[in-house]
Design a protein around this motif. Structure first.
Motif, PDB file in Angstrom:
ATOM      1  N   GLU A  42     -40.139 -51.573-102.073  1.00 18.33           N
ATOM      2  CA  GLU A  42     -38.724 -51.747-102.395  1.00 18.33           C
ATOM      3  C   GLU A  42     -37.958 -50.425-102.399  1.00 18.33           C
ATOM      4  N   MET A  43     -38.542 -49.371-103.016  1.00 21.20           N
ATOM      5  CA  MET A  43     -37.842 -48.090-103.098  1.00 21.20           C
ATOM      6  C   MET A  43     -38.087 -47.222-101.866  1.00 21.20           C
ATOM      7  N   ALA A  44     -39.079 -47.595-101.062  1.00 22.88           N
ATOM      8  CA  ALA A  44     -39.399 -46.883 -99.812  1.00 22.88           C
ATOM      9  C   ALA A  44     -39.610 -45.397-100.026  1.00 22.88           C
ATOM     10  N   LEU A  45     -40.335 -45.033-101.120  1.00 22.35           N
ATOM     11  CA  LEU A  45     -40.642 -43.630-101.358  1.00 22.35           C
ATOM     12  C   LEU A  45     -41.645 -43.140-100.313  1.00 22.35           C
ATOM     13  N   PRO A  46     -41.606 -41.863 -99.995  1.00 23.46           N
ATOM     14  CA  PRO A  46     -42.498 -41.335 -98.947  1.00 23.46           C
ATOM     15  C   PRO A  46     -43.932 -41.199 -99.443  1.00 23.46           C
ATOM     16  N   GLY A  47     -44.845 -41.086 -98.502  1.00 25.82           N
ATOM     17  CA  GLY A  47     -46.236 -40.779 -98.828  1.00 25.82           C
ATOM     18  C   GLY A  47     -47.099 -41.980 -99.147  1.00 25.82           C
ATOM     19  N   GLY A  48     -46.566 -43.189 -98.958  1.00 24.28           N
ATOM     20  CA  GLY A  48     -47.353 -44.384 -99.260  1.00 24.28           C
ATOM     21  C   GLY A  48     -48.440 -44.621 -98.232  1.00 24.28           C
ATOM     22  N   ARG A  49     -49.572 -45.074 -98.707  1.00 28.06           N
ATOM     23  CA  ARG A  49     -50.641 -45.468 -97.786  1.00 28.06           C
ATOM     24  C   ARG A  49     -51.368 -46.655 -98.398  1.00 28.06           C
ATOM     25  N   LYS A  50     -51.818 -47.532 -97.546  1.00 26.30           N
ATOM     26  CA  LYS A  50     -52.480 -48.734 -98.017  1.00 26.30           C
ATOM     27  C   LYS A  50     -53.996 -48.530 -98.062  1.00 26.30           C
ATOM     28  N   THR A  51     -54.590 -49.151 -99.065  1.00 26.04           N
ATOM     29  CA  THR A  51     -56.041 -49.079 -99.218  1.00 26.04           C
ATOM     30  C   THR A  51     -56.698 -50.099 -98.307  1.00 26.04           C
ATOM     31  N   ALA A  52     -58.029 -50.131 -98.367  1.00 25.58           N
ATOM     32  CA  ALA A  52     -58.772 -51.056 -97.504  1.00 25.58           C
ATOM     33  C   ALA A  52     -58.412 -52.506 -97.790  1.00 25.58           C
ATOM     34  N   SER A  53     -57.984 -52.807 -99.018  1.00 25.99           N
ATOM     35  CA  SER A  53     -57.644 -54.185 -99.369  1.00 25.99           C
ATOM     36  C   SER A  53     -56.238 -54.567 -98.937  1.00 25.99           C
ATOM     37  N   GLY A  54     -55.492 -53.630 -98.373  1.00 33.12           N
ATOM     38  CA  GLY A  54     -54.137 -53.914 -97.944  1.00 33.12           C
ATOM     39  C   GLY A  54     -53.080 -53.609 -98.982  1.00 33.12           C
ATOM     40  N   GLN A  55     -53.509 -53.108-100.156  1.00 27.23           N
ATOM     41  CA  GLN A  55     -52.555 -52.754-101.198  1.00 27.23           C
ATOM     42  C   GLN A  55     -52.149 -51.284-101.066  1.00 27.23           C
ATOM     43  N   TRP A  56     -50.991 -50.969-101.628  1.00 24.89           N
ATOM     44  CA  TRP A  56     -50.563 -49.579-101.673  1.00 24.89           C
ATOM     45  C   TRP A  56     -51.410 -48.819-102.683  1.00 24.89           C
ATOM     46  N   GLY A  57     -51.811 -47.604-102.328  1.00 25.82           N
ATOM     47  CA  GLY A  57     -52.543 -46.761-103.260  1.00 25.82           C
ATOM     48  C   GLY A  57     -51.623 -46.183-104.321  1.00 25.82           C
ATOM     49  N   THR A  58     -51.991 -46.347-105.595  1.00 24.63           N
ATOM     50  CA  THR A  58     -51.143 -45.834-106.686  1.00 24.63           C
ATOM     51  C   THR A  58     -51.977 -45.027-107.673  1.00 24.63           C
ATOM     52  N   GLU A  59     -53.043 -44.368-107.197  1.00 26.37           N
ATOM     53  CA  GLU A  59     -53.856 -43.567-108.091  1.00 26.37           C
ATOM     54  C   GLU A  59     -53.058 -42.378-108.617  1.00 26.37           C
ATOM     55  N   ALA A  60     -53.624 -41.687-109.623  1.00 24.69           N
ATOM     56  CA  ALA A  60     -52.891 -40.632-110.324  1.00 24.69           C
ATOM     57  C   ALA A  60     -52.395 -39.546-109.374  1.00 24.69           C
ATOM     58  N   SER A  61     -53.205 -39.153-108.385  1.00 21.91           N
ATOM     59  CA  SER A  61     -52.790 -38.071-107.488  1.00 21.91           C
ATOM     60  C   SER A  61     -51.542 -38.465-106.694  1.00 21.91           C
ATOM     61  N   VAL A  62     -51.447 -39.750-106.312  1.00 15.46           N
ATOM     62  CA  VAL A  62     -50.270 -40.231-105.577  1.00 15.46           C
ATOM     63  C   VAL A  62     -49.040 -40.169-106.470  1.00 15.46           C
ATOM     64  N   LEU A  63     -49.183 -40.670-107.710  1.00 12.50           N
ATOM     65  CA  LEU A  63     -48.036 -40.680-108.626  1.00 12.50           C
ATOM     66  C   LEU A  63     -47.622 -39.260-109.017  1.00 12.50           C
ATOM     67  N   GLU A  64     -48.585 -38.369-109.181  1.00 11.22           N
ATOM     68  CA  GLU A  64     -48.250 -36.987-109.563  1.00 11.22           C
ATOM     69  C   GLU A  64     -47.431 -36.303-108.482  1.00 11.22           C
ATOM     70  N   GLU A  65     -47.771 -36.543-107.234  1.00 14.98           N
ATOM     71  CA  GLU A  65     -47.005 -35.942-106.140  1.00 14.98           C
ATOM     72  C   GLU A  65     -45.588 -36.503-106.094  1.00 14.98           C
ATOM     73  N   LEU A  66     -45.455 -37.811-106.275  1.00 18.92           N
ATOM     74  CA  LEU A  66     -44.131 -38.431-106.278  1.00 18.92           C
ATOM     75  C   LEU A  66     -43.305 -37.999-107.487  1.00 18.92           C
ATOM     76  N   ALA A  67     -43.997 -37.718-108.605  1.00 16.66           N
ATOM     77  CA  ALA A  67     -43.284 -37.375-109.840  1.00 16.66           C
ATOM     78  C   ALA A  67     -42.551 -36.038-109.744  1.00 16.66           C
ATOM     79  N   LEU A  68     -42.881 -35.246-108.747  1.00 20.56           N
ATOM     80  CA  LEU A  68     -42.188 -33.971-108.578  1.00 20.56           C
ATOM     81  C   LEU A  68     -40.721 -34.183-108.226  1.00 20.56           C
ATOM     82  N   THR A  69     -40.404 -35.330-107.616  1.00 20.90           N
ATOM     83  CA  THR A  69     -39.026 -35.562-107.159  1.00 20.90           C
ATOM     84  C   THR A  69     -38.439 -36.889-107.630  1.00 20.90           C
ATOM     85  N   HIS A  70     -39.249 -37.738-108.308  1.00 22.59           N
ATOM     86  CA  HIS A  70     -38.748 -39.036-108.756  1.00 22.59           C
ATOM     87  C   HIS A  70     -39.175 -39.295-110.198  1.00 22.59           C
TER      88      HIS A  70
END
Length: 966
Positions: A626-654
């Motif tokens: 929905e927000m179309a933030l950059p850096g998204g990647r899907k896991t093997a199950s087809g879901q978006w990865g939201t582990e801590a490292s992903v959120l920490e990188e996004l938290a620098l600007t959002h």
């Protein structure tokens, strides 16, 4: 594959009675890889062809053929191979086994040779494109069973355990033991028909089956046991109370169902050949001899002869094995632990149940005469600080052991007792507990009698609560830990299998399992005696094997100074416990809950709609869908990865990712600490009693559990708030004593780094001094950011930090991080020399040693896997340093009680060890004197064994709670 070239020799079934078909199936692919990894590389002398796996495979196959002859042997035998890597499962899930690397180059040419070897030994070969060997094994097992026959799967692969059931068993060729339903329950905690359900939840990293994130084997077994099956569990997942578990099951339901299908073996694979084609036959001597000669296996050729193995007495499938079945392995290092001796005989009927004082006095006299006695306790709880004592066992020699029941009683039955219709159960004949303990005290405290225990810290704590100070002791777990740390686990069952060739009786076999499991005090005396006396018997036998090795291998001092004295010290610490403030914990738990609710509301505002902040799937949909933030990647199950490292990188600007990270941290602190500590607290004393594991880490570090008090965050505000809930008794203070930068100091000494040694000797800020050396910045002009970067390298270098890791830690690009590391090694060349020397030593000897002689074996250094080798290299660098730090604090702990007592400070109690920190409770008026003694002991703990070239510094403080004291 059908071996069309097999000789036309007549089929010769080995048995005429019993089922029409007794089909044995060899998991040939597993045989190949086990043979390859078990033996050192071997090449054919004439042309250098790799043949090590072929030779190992032939040895294993010949042993199986030789041992299977007998009335319970097979009528039909087949070796089943994997045909190719791609199967129908890859069509279901394209990432199936995607993480597997290609076979080693020197193994690839051996695959066809192994098939040729199988045929030469007269064993049929089968494989099928598009299917795994496991599926063919399942198909043939079902066919044999359904035809009224039996199937034996020759493998130890856990994935095949789902097939076990009526008329289908497994045979572990490495341990020469049958695996039936009991083995499945021991492995998975469920019956065979539920194995796939459990595997679907836990996944499989080897086969890249995703499963349910965060759910391990114990939780999976518990869930399946509670809900019956996977479909019912997923349908009722919303009922589960634990938030994280509930959301995982809801969010990953489809992934879990897919994992079940990937794990499930099919019984409907198209069988390439009928079972009748697999009838057992002798090999063609000429063909077998030609093959062995061509491979240049002269020793095997001499042993095999014409290939017609004679029947061995007692070698039938159901017999207890006499010898370990693994192929003979050339030692990789000069000090490899000896192979197990011949299996020892255990006579359970020889054990005595001691029910009279006369019998007890006789056993005590025998123990005193022997001077050494195996000793164990049986209790009704795993917590030594709260367990009730059911009885004790003693052993004075092989099969000379007894059990002394003290508080056994008949299991309660419906209608029994004072208010039931039936009669009260008959009392069990046993010695009066106080009288028996009084007699046992004379033995257990006798300085002339050595008590041999296994994990004796537990037994010491149990008996100390009954006023008995067991001493002196030897501990077989710790002796094994000193001898073979890093090689294998050190539990009694593992040691018994390894050194005695014996499989001890399991607790489940005498007390039951699941909801039907009863307290040991309700176990009937006959099985209780067999179980308990066997423990003492096994322990004493292990001691007689292991203890001499300490002297033979020069490790007596390590055991006597670092291990043997520590159980008594830790048992006393565990008994003392540490007081917590329940009101503060409840308040914190409530505050965390309120703050989580506020963060949840803020997250909804930022997202523009409500969503489940604990659901990774919903978070991914909002952030990337929905927000179309950059850096998204899907896991093997087809879901978006939201582990801590992903959120920490996004938290620098959002803001939203930062809010979600804060919510996750509070959720973890609340569940793992504030709520859990309240649950673990003794309601009568407000004290929490952790349990320490001595043989947990190969480096000598202790571990803490039930609850774990070593991982409470210290650098976050919320973590400090939790530590503030740890308080002293009234009129007392807590003292925290912490080694300052001990691992860097040890690196300076062990690596002989002059720049670091000078800085420590001068008492400089080591990180500022390092930054000054690296970046040519004067100390008086040092800025915080430059110091921070030097600090990150200082601590990271001890763990073999990479440019990638340093870049992530400092938030810089990888090239800049690599330049920093290069500069570091240029300024401190001794560190690089130390690291290279440690890696070379491990490659040569398979181990490193600490300053105090502790051996740390690192098998991963010679792994075929590059990732495992890299791990081994990092361990080679860090283990001597972390191990020396662990040894030093152990030496301090052993000396501490005596030092405090000598200064008249007997009221000061050591409560906790958190790696480089010790926590004490002291009367407020004795705090200053106690700190002086504590510092002196800790700072001088290395001496006189090692004279360090850098000073050890201990920072100690007294306060009204743990946070303020630290």
């Amino acid at each position: 594959m059908t071996d069309a070239a097999a000789p036309e020799t007549p089929d010769r079934p080995l048995t005429q009675d019993g089922p029409a078909v007794r089909l044995w199936m060899i998991d040939a692919s597993a045989y190949i890889f086990r043979a390859y990894h078990a033996l050192p590389p071997l090449t054919r002398k004439s042309d250098g062809l790799p043949v090590g796996a072929v030779q190992g495979y032939c040895n294993m196959l010949w042993k199986l053929i030789r041992d299977m002859r007998g009335p319970d042997g097979p009528t039909h035998l087949v070796a089943i191979f994997d045909h190719s890597e791609k199967t129908f499962r890859n069509q279901m899930y394209d990432q199936y086994k995607a993480n597997r690397s290609a076979p080693p180059e020197d193994l690839i040419p051996q695959f066809p040779l192994v098939r040729e070897a199988t045929a030469a030994f007269g064993v049929h070969c089968v494989e099928l494109p598009g299917y795994e060997a496991d599926d063919l094994i399942a198909t043939y097992a079902c066919k044999a069973r359904d035809a009224g026959g039996e199937a034996v799967i020759v493998s130890s692969d856990k994935d095949l355990m789902q097939l076990i059931g009526p008329s289908v068993v497994m045979w572990d060729p490495m341990k020469d033991r049958k695996l039936a339903e009991e083995a499945v329950f021991e492995k998975f905690g469920v019956t065979p028909d539920k194995v796939v359900e459990v595997q679907a939840l836990i996944g499989d990293s080897v086969d890249n089956i995703p499963g349910a994130p965060g759910i391990g084997p114990k939780t999976a077994a518990q869930l399946i046991g509670e809900y019956g099956d996977l479909d019912a569990l997923l349908a009722r997942a919303h009922e589960i109370k634990q938030p994280k578990r509930r959301e995982t099951l809801i969010a990953f339901a489809d992934q879990i169902r897919l994992s079940r299908e990937l794990c499930r073996l099919t019984c409907d694979a198209p069988a390439p050949e009928p079972i009748d084609d697999f009838a057992v036959r002798d090999p063609d001597p000429e063909r077998l001899g030609e093959f062995l000669d061509r491979m240049e296996f002269r020793g095997l050729r001499a042993r095999v002869g014409d290939g017609k193995a004679p029947q061995k007495d007692g070698s039938a499938f159901t017999a207890r094995p006499k010898m370990p079945s693994a192929p003979v392995m050339a030692p990789r290092y000069g000090d490899v632990a000896p192979a197990p001796a011949e299996a020892q005989s255990f006579d359970m009927d020889a054990y005595e149940c001691v029910q009279t004082l006369e019998a007890l006095d006789r056993w005590i006299a025998r123990a005193k005469e022997a001077g050494v006695v195996g000793f164990d306790t049986e209790t009704d709880s795993l917590s030594a600080t709260h367990a009730g004592l059911c009885g004790v066992s003693l052993a004075v020699g092989p099969n000379e052991a007894c059990y002394v029941p003290l508080t056994h009683e008949a299991a309660p039955q419906a209608g029994e007792g004072l208010f039931g219709d039936g009669p009260a159960p008959e009392p069990i004949a046993q010695i009066d507990k106080p009288t028996a303990l009084s007699r046992l005290k004379t033995l257990l405290e006798d300085p002339a009698v050595l008590k041999v225990t296994q994990n004796g810290k537990y037994d010491l704590a149990v008996m100390a609560r009954r006023g008995i100070v067991v001493s002196p002791i030897d501990d077989t777990m710790l002796i094994s830990y000193v001898l073979d740390g890093g090689r294998h686990p050190h539990g009694m069952d593992e040691l018994a299998r390894r050194h005695l060739g014996h499989e001890p009786t399991t607790f489940k076999s005498v007390a039951g399992t699941g909801k039907a499991q009863k307290s040991f005090r309700h176990v009937e005396l006959k099985p209780a005696t067999c179980y308990a006396a066997e423990d003492a018997d096994v322990t004493l036998r292990l001691w007689r094997i292991l203890k001499p090795r300490l002297a033979e291998e020069g490790l007596v001092t390590v055991y006597e100074t670092l291990e043997r004295p520590l159980p008594a010290v830790l048992a006393e610490m565990e008994r003392a416990g540490v007081r917590v403030d329940p009101a503060r914990l409840r308040r914190l738990s409530s505050e965390f809950g309120l703050r989580m609710a506020e963060l949840e509301q803020r997250a909804h505002q930022l997202a523009g709609r409500p969503f489940n902040v604990g659901s990774p799937r919903q978070i991914g949909e909002i952030l990337f869908g929905e927000m179309a933030l950059p850096g998204g990647r899907k896991t093997a199950s087809g879901q978006w990865g939201t582990e801590a490292s992903v959120l920490e990188e996004l938290a620098l600007t959002h803001e939203l990712p930062r809010v979600l990270l804060d919510w996750r941290q509070l959720s973890k602190l609340k569940g793992t600490y504030t709520d859990a500590l309240i649950e673990a607290m003794d309601p009568e004393t407000d004290r929490v009693h952790t349990s320490y594991q001595l043989a947990a880490a190969s480096t000598g570090r202790l571990a803490s559990s039930d609850p774990n008090l070593q991982n409470i965050p210290i650098r976050t505000e919320t973590g400090r708030e939790i530590r503030q809930a740890f308080i002293p008794a009234d009129g007392h203070v807590l003292i925290s004593a912490d080694y300052s930068q001990i691992e860097l100091r040890l690196l300076a000494h062990i690596g002989d780094i002059p720049e670091l040694k000078r800085a420590f000797a001068a008492g400089l800020d080591i990180h500022a001094a390092t930054a000054s050396e690296m970046f040519n910045v004067p100390l008086d002009q040092m800025d915080p950011e430059t110091r921070r970067r030097a600090k990150a390298i200082n601590f990271g270098i001890v763990y073999g930090i990479s440019a990638f890791g340093l870049a992530n830690q400092l938030g810089i690009d990888q090239g800049e991080a690599g330049a920093y590391i290069k500069t570091y090694f240029e300024r401190f060349p001794g560190i690089r020399a130390y690291m290279d020397a440690m890696k070379a030593r491990v490659r040569e000897t398979g181990r490193v040693e600490t300053l105090f002689g502790r051996r740390i074996h690192i098998a991963a250094i010679l792994s075929k896997s590059a990732a495992e080798r890299a791990f081994g290299e990092r361990a080679a660098i860090n283990a001597p340093i972390q191990g020396a730090a662990a040894d030093i604090i152990r030496r301090a702990m052993v000396r501490m009680p005596g030092a405090l007592e000598a200064e008249g400070l007997s009221g000061v109690k050591m409560l906790l060890q958190v790696h480089d920190e010790l926590v004490f409770e002291a009367p407020a008026g004795e705090a200053e004197a106690a700190i002086a003694v504590i510092r002196r002991v800790m700072e001088g703990a290395a001496e006189p064994a090692v004279a360090l070239s850098v000073p050890l510094v201990v920072e100690a403080r007294a306060a009204g709670n743990w946070d303020e004291a630290h």
